[in-house]
Scaffold this active site. Structure first.
Site, PDB file in Angstrom:
ATOM      1  CB  THR A   1      20.378 -28.415 -24.999  1.00 27.74           C
ATOM      2  OG1 THR A   1      19.877 -28.992 -26.199  1.00 27.74           O
ATOM      3  CG2 THR A   1      21.806 -28.866 -24.749  1.00 27.74           C
TER       4      THR A   1
ATOM      5  N   GLY B   1       2.898  -9.208 -48.101  1.00 28.73           N
ATOM      6  CA  GLY B   1       3.975  -9.748 -47.270  1.00 28.73           C
ATOM      7  C   GLY B   1       5.361  -9.600 -47.873  1.00 28.73           C
ATOM      8  CD  GLU B   2       5.988  -9.544 -53.577  1.00 29.09           C
ATOM      9  OE1 GLU B   2       6.614  -8.596 -54.078  1.00 29.09           O
ATOM     10  OE2 GLU B   2       5.097 -10.176 -54.174  1.00 29.09           O
TER      11      GLU B   2
ATOM     12  CG  ASP C   1      26.167 -31.117 -27.695  1.00 27.62           C
ATOM     13  OD1 ASP C   1      27.290 -30.588 -27.843  1.00 27.62           O
ATOM     14  OD2 ASP C   1      25.109 -30.565 -28.051  1.00 27.62           O
TER      15      ASP C   1
ATOM     16  NE  ARG D   1      18.588 -31.360 -30.312  1.00 35.10           N
ATOM     17  CZ  ARG D   1      17.825 -30.573 -29.575  1.00 35.10           C
ATOM     18  NH1 ARG D   1      16.533 -30.749 -29.558  1.00 35.10           N
ATOM     19  NH2 ARG D   1      18.370 -29.625 -28.838  1.00 35.10           N
TER      20      ARG D   1
ATOM     21  CE  LYS E   1      22.075 -32.287 -27.355  1.00 38.39           C
ATOM     22  NZ  LYS E   1      22.128 -30.832 -27.553  1.00 38.39           N
TER      23      LYS E   1
ATOM     24  CB  THR F   1      13.435 -25.538 -27.222  1.00 36.68           C
ATOM     25  OG1 THR F   1      14.513 -26.459 -26.992  1.00 36.68           O
ATOM     26  CG2 THR F   1      12.939 -25.675 -28.646  1.00 36.68           C
TER      27      THR F   1
HETATM   28  C1  R5P Z   1      23.400 -28.528 -30.290  1.00 37.95           C
HETATM   29  O1  R5P Z   1      24.132 -29.055 -31.106  1.00 37.95           O
HETATM   30  C2  R5P Z   1      23.438 -27.063 -30.009  1.00 37.95           C
HETATM   31  O2  R5P Z   1      24.761 -26.667 -29.853  1.00 37.95           O
HETATM   32  C3  R5P Z   1      22.595 -26.675 -28.805  1.00 37.95           C
HETATM   33  O3  R5P Z   1      23.081 -27.369 -27.666  1.00 37.95           O
HETATM   34  C4  R5P Z   1      21.124 -27.029 -28.851  1.00 37.95           C
HETATM   35  O4  R5P Z   1      20.698 -27.656 -29.963  1.00 37.95           O
HETATM   36  C5  R5P Z   1      20.253 -25.884 -28.414  1.00 37.95           C
HETATM   37  O5  R5P Z   1      18.918 -26.069 -28.749  1.00 37.95           O
HETATM   38  P1  R5P Z   1      17.774 -26.150 -27.673  1.00 37.95           P
HETATM   39  O6  R5P Z   1      17.885 -24.934 -26.804  1.00 37.95           O
HETATM   40  O7  R5P Z   1      16.511 -26.178 -28.486  1.00 37.95           O
HETATM   41  O8  R5P Z   1      17.943 -27.422 -26.908  1.00 37.95           O
END
Ligand code: R5P
Length: 308
Positions: free
Chosen positions: A232, A41-42, A172, A199, A197, A229
């Site tokens: 958000t 894997g290196e 956010d 988290r 928001k 993911t």
């Molecule tokens: C937050 O501070 C970032 O700017 C993004 O809004 C966010 O964390 C994106 O991550 P995900 O798509 O997993 O929600």
């Protein structure tokens, strides 16, 4: 091997497309490099150019697999340093680990700083990067940093396709400064919507409590630095849809699109996802997103900082 050239772009394996496009735009040739892996894997790298006294721009996005891409970049820089390169510039369109720019909870590492220490220890002379998660990260570097932003390119796209009458929304509080800058690039006064928001620091799950402005009947442009993911973005789209928004568009610089994010976005009420070319999007994900996706090239932002 090109003996007469003074500068080369060295493509790491994470975003060789970006390296090729940057080479075309800047007219700096792509250097030959061999990147392989041992069976354990290196990684093993070899620069196939005359190195001594020359300038090298090493292009590597710190995208998935993040740690492998960091290690590969460090090996490339070390090989150049040992070969006597006069200047080594790291070109990192997406600076992974930039998300961990604080010790959020006692007992955690200051991970951004660790990656920066690696890069400086192996010998980069400067860095060119795009839309860092936070401006603070620039201060962690001892070497010069050119911090670019895709905001003017996004603004141009929005003005051309949707006009000036859109409401800019940050998903956010952390993104409010970015959103205001974007709104001003659209020729607006700086009024923006901000989502409340939260988290969870331990589990990562999101709670969206509302927005500060009325979005009923409006065309919304969300602006963010990365999409991982997709939670958000998708939760924000749900909130805005329920509040009566007419159309929702998102400008997000770094399309990490981890796990099934592309599939979830394809099924969502989002009209358009505009991203940069900082991270390669696989064919499968492009296929899922189809016309919902627009990719804006950012090489024109980088090329003025590269010298032939
Ligand atoms: C937050 O501070 C970032 O700017 C993004 O809004 C966010 O964390 C994106 O991550 P995900 O798509 O997993 O929600």
């Amino acid at each position: 091997m090109s003996l007469d050239k003074k500068s080369f772009i060295i493509p790491g394996s994470s975003n060789s497309e970006f390296a090729k496009n940057l080479s075309k735009k800047s007219k700096i040739p792509l250097g030959q490099v061999t990147i392989g892996r041992f069976s354990n894997g290196e990684a093993k790298v070899r620069i196939e150019e005359e190195i001594y006294g020359k300038t090298f721009y090493v292009v590597q996005s710190l995208s998935i697999p993040v740690d492998e891409n960091i290690m590969e970049l460090c090996l490339l820089v070390d090989a150049l340093k040992r070969g006597g390169a006069e200047k080594i510039v790291a070109v990192i369109p997406w600076f992974g680990y930039g998300i961990q720019d604080k010790v959020f909870m006692p007992g955690e590492a200051l991970s951004s700083k660790v990656v920066i220490d690696f890069l400086e220890t192996v010998g980069i002379h400067s860095l060119i990067t795009l839309d860092l998660h936070s401006d603070n990260i620039v201060g962690f570097f001892e070497v010069p940093v050119v911090h670019l932003t895709a905001i003017p390119l996004f603004a141009r796209y929005i003005l051309e396709k949707y006009g000036k009458k859109v409401l800019v929304v940050s998903p956010d509080f952390g993104g409010a400064k970015r959103a205001r800058r974007f709104a001003k690039n659209l020729g607006q006064s700086g009024v923006i919507g901000i989502i409340d928001k939260e988290r969870s620091l331990t589990k990562g799950n999101l709670v969206l409590r509302g927005i500060n402005l009325d979005v009923f009947g409006k065309t919304i442009v969300l602006i963010d630095d990365f999409i991982s993911t997709g939670d958000t973005l998708l939760e924000t789209v749900k909130l805005l849809t329920n509040a009566g928004a007419k159309k929702i568009i998102a400008c997000i610089t770094h399309p990490i699109l981890a796990k099934d994010a592309a599939e979830k976005i394809s099924k969502s009420n989002l009209s358009k996802l505009i991203v940069s070319d900082s991270i390669i999007i696989t064919k499968e994900k492009k296929q899922l997103l189809k016309k919902k996706l627009a990719i804006i090239s950012t090489v024109s932002l980088f090329s003025p900082y590269l010298k032939l």
